[in-house]
Design a protein around this motif. Structure first.
Motif, PDB file in Angstrom:
ATOM      1  N   ASN A  38       0.862  -1.388   0.144  1.00 26.22           N
ATOM      2  CA  ASN A  38       0.089   0.068  -0.174  1.00 26.22           C
ATOM      3  C   ASN A  38       0.687   1.137   0.028  1.00 26.22           C
ATOM      4  O   ASN A  38       1.770   1.392   0.968  1.00 26.22           O
ATOM      5  N   ARG A  39       0.669   2.191  -1.117  1.00 25.42           N
ATOM      6  CA  ARG A  39       1.560   3.247  -1.191  1.00 25.42           C
ATOM      7  C   ARG A  39       1.500   4.116   0.101  1.00 25.42           C
ATOM      8  O   ARG A  39       2.493   4.830   0.514  1.00 25.42           O
ATOM      9  N   ARG A  40       0.227   4.213   0.706  1.00 28.82           N
ATOM     10  CA  ARG A  40       0.139   4.962   2.088  1.00 28.82           C
ATOM     11  C   ARG A  40       0.603   4.689   3.233  1.00 28.82           C
ATOM     12  O   ARG A  40       0.997   5.314   4.117  1.00 28.82           O
ATOM     13  N   THR A  41       0.478   3.424   3.277  1.00 33.82           N
ATOM     14  CA  THR A  41       0.784   2.667   4.724  1.00 33.82           C
ATOM     15  C   THR A  41       2.016   2.028   4.686  1.00 33.82           C
ATOM     16  O   THR A  41       2.943   1.906   5.625  1.00 33.82           O
ATOM     17  N   HIS A  43       2.222  -1.075   3.988  1.00 36.69           N
ATOM     18  CA  HIS A  43       1.862  -2.285   4.452  1.00 36.69           C
ATOM     19  C   HIS A  43       1.648  -3.248   3.020  1.00 36.69           C
ATOM     20  O   HIS A  43       1.199  -2.858   2.089  1.00 36.69           O
ATOM     21  N   ARG A  44       2.195  -4.713   3.375  1.00 34.56           N
ATOM     22  CA  ARG A  44       1.641  -5.480   2.341  1.00 34.56           C
ATOM     23  C   ARG A  44       0.275  -5.621   1.930  1.00 34.56           C
ATOM     24  O   ARG A  44      -0.532  -5.861   2.921  1.00 34.56           O
ATOM     25  N   VAL A  45      -0.092  -5.863   0.705  1.00 33.37           N
ATOM     26  CA  VAL A  45      -1.479  -5.918   0.258  1.00 33.37           C
ATOM     27  C   VAL A  45      -1.683  -7.429  -0.060  1.00 33.37           C
ATOM     28  O   VAL A  45      -0.865  -8.035  -0.854  1.00 33.37           O
TER      29      VAL A  45
END
Length: 259
Positions: A38-41, A43-45
């Motif tokens: 996730n570009r914002r967080t 975190h892995r998607v």
């Protein structure tokens, strides 16, 4: 780390059974791989299977295979139905005949494997078949159920074991596009042909796989390393393209470099 067999079973030559193991001879495990984040967080998607109509997640036990019959309708199959339709003999690799290795067009080659004697099993029968085929200089055509599919295999003697390749079926091999056959009609001028022959002669050698590297993977590894070390990423220049009108000049430059 001990090699892990992809398949264990019996190589059946007439009435002679030979217990064997199949090992992958090529792997992509060392390639650079990425996850989606996730570009914002940061975190892995993770992917999730959802019902395309309701948008709700579908639990594993409710996921079935369906055949598209058109108009958004599907024939649904239970796992037991599919399993009952699969060919039997999942642990048998039956030899159907012997041929010259060169008889098979490389277009039919699929994945490469090593085929060796099963661990902790007598190698007498294996050695007998291996040496017999080596003496006669033949390859074997065999059929087996591998990874839930019926596959044809080409098997030939290697150093201390057999080499094997799964083969593409005839319907999986594309016919040569008609446009490629037009190359045979091209008229090549003698000076250009002489230069081409010179380049070929000066670069003729032997195949050494160690001299070939995966430049795409190497570029990704450099990119990852630069990111980790906080260094700027260097952009690689694309090679200059040769215009059709410059073919003779390109041949001359290539011949000069090869000399």
């Amino acid at each position: 780390m001990a090699a892990h067999a992809s398949w264990n079973g019996v190589l059946l030559l007439g009435e002679l059974p030979v217990e064997v193991s199949l090992y992958a001879a090529a792997s992509s495990a060392e390639r650079v791989s990425f996850h989606i984040v996730n570009r914002r967080t940061g975190h892995r998607v993770r992917r999730e299977l959802v019902d395309e109509s309701t948008g709700r997640p579908v639990e594993h036990d409710d996921q079935l295979k369906g055949y598209d019959v058109g108009d958004g309708r599907y024939l649904v199959f239970e796992p037991a139905e599919i399993a009952s339709a699969l060919p039997k003999g999942e642990r048998t690799m039956a030899v159907e005949g012997f041929i010259d290795l060169d008889d098979v067009d490389p277009l039919y080659f699929d994945r490469p494997y090593f085929l060796g004697p099963r661990a902790h099993v007598s190698t007498d029968a294996f050695g007998l078949v291996l040496e017999g085929m080596r003496k006669r200089k033949v390859a074997a055509l065999a059929r087996a159920v591998l990874f839930r599919r019926v596959r044809s295999l080409l098997i030939w003697p290697g150093e201390g074991s057999f080499m094997a390749r799964t083969l593409n079926f005839d319907h999986e091999v594309e016919t040569q596009p008609a446009i490629l056959k037009r190359v045979a009609d091209v008229k090549v001028k003698k000076p250009m042909l002489d230069l081409a022959r010179h380049i070929i002669d000066t670069k003729t050698g032997t195949f050494d796989p160690a001299t070939f590297d995966d430049r795409y993977d190497a570029a990704l590894a450099d990119l990852v390393r630069a990111k980790i070390e906080g260094k700027p990423v260097r952009r690689r220049k694309a090679p200059a393209r040769t215009k059709p009108d410059d073919l003779m000049e390109a041949l001359r430059r290539s011949a000069a470099q090869a000399a």
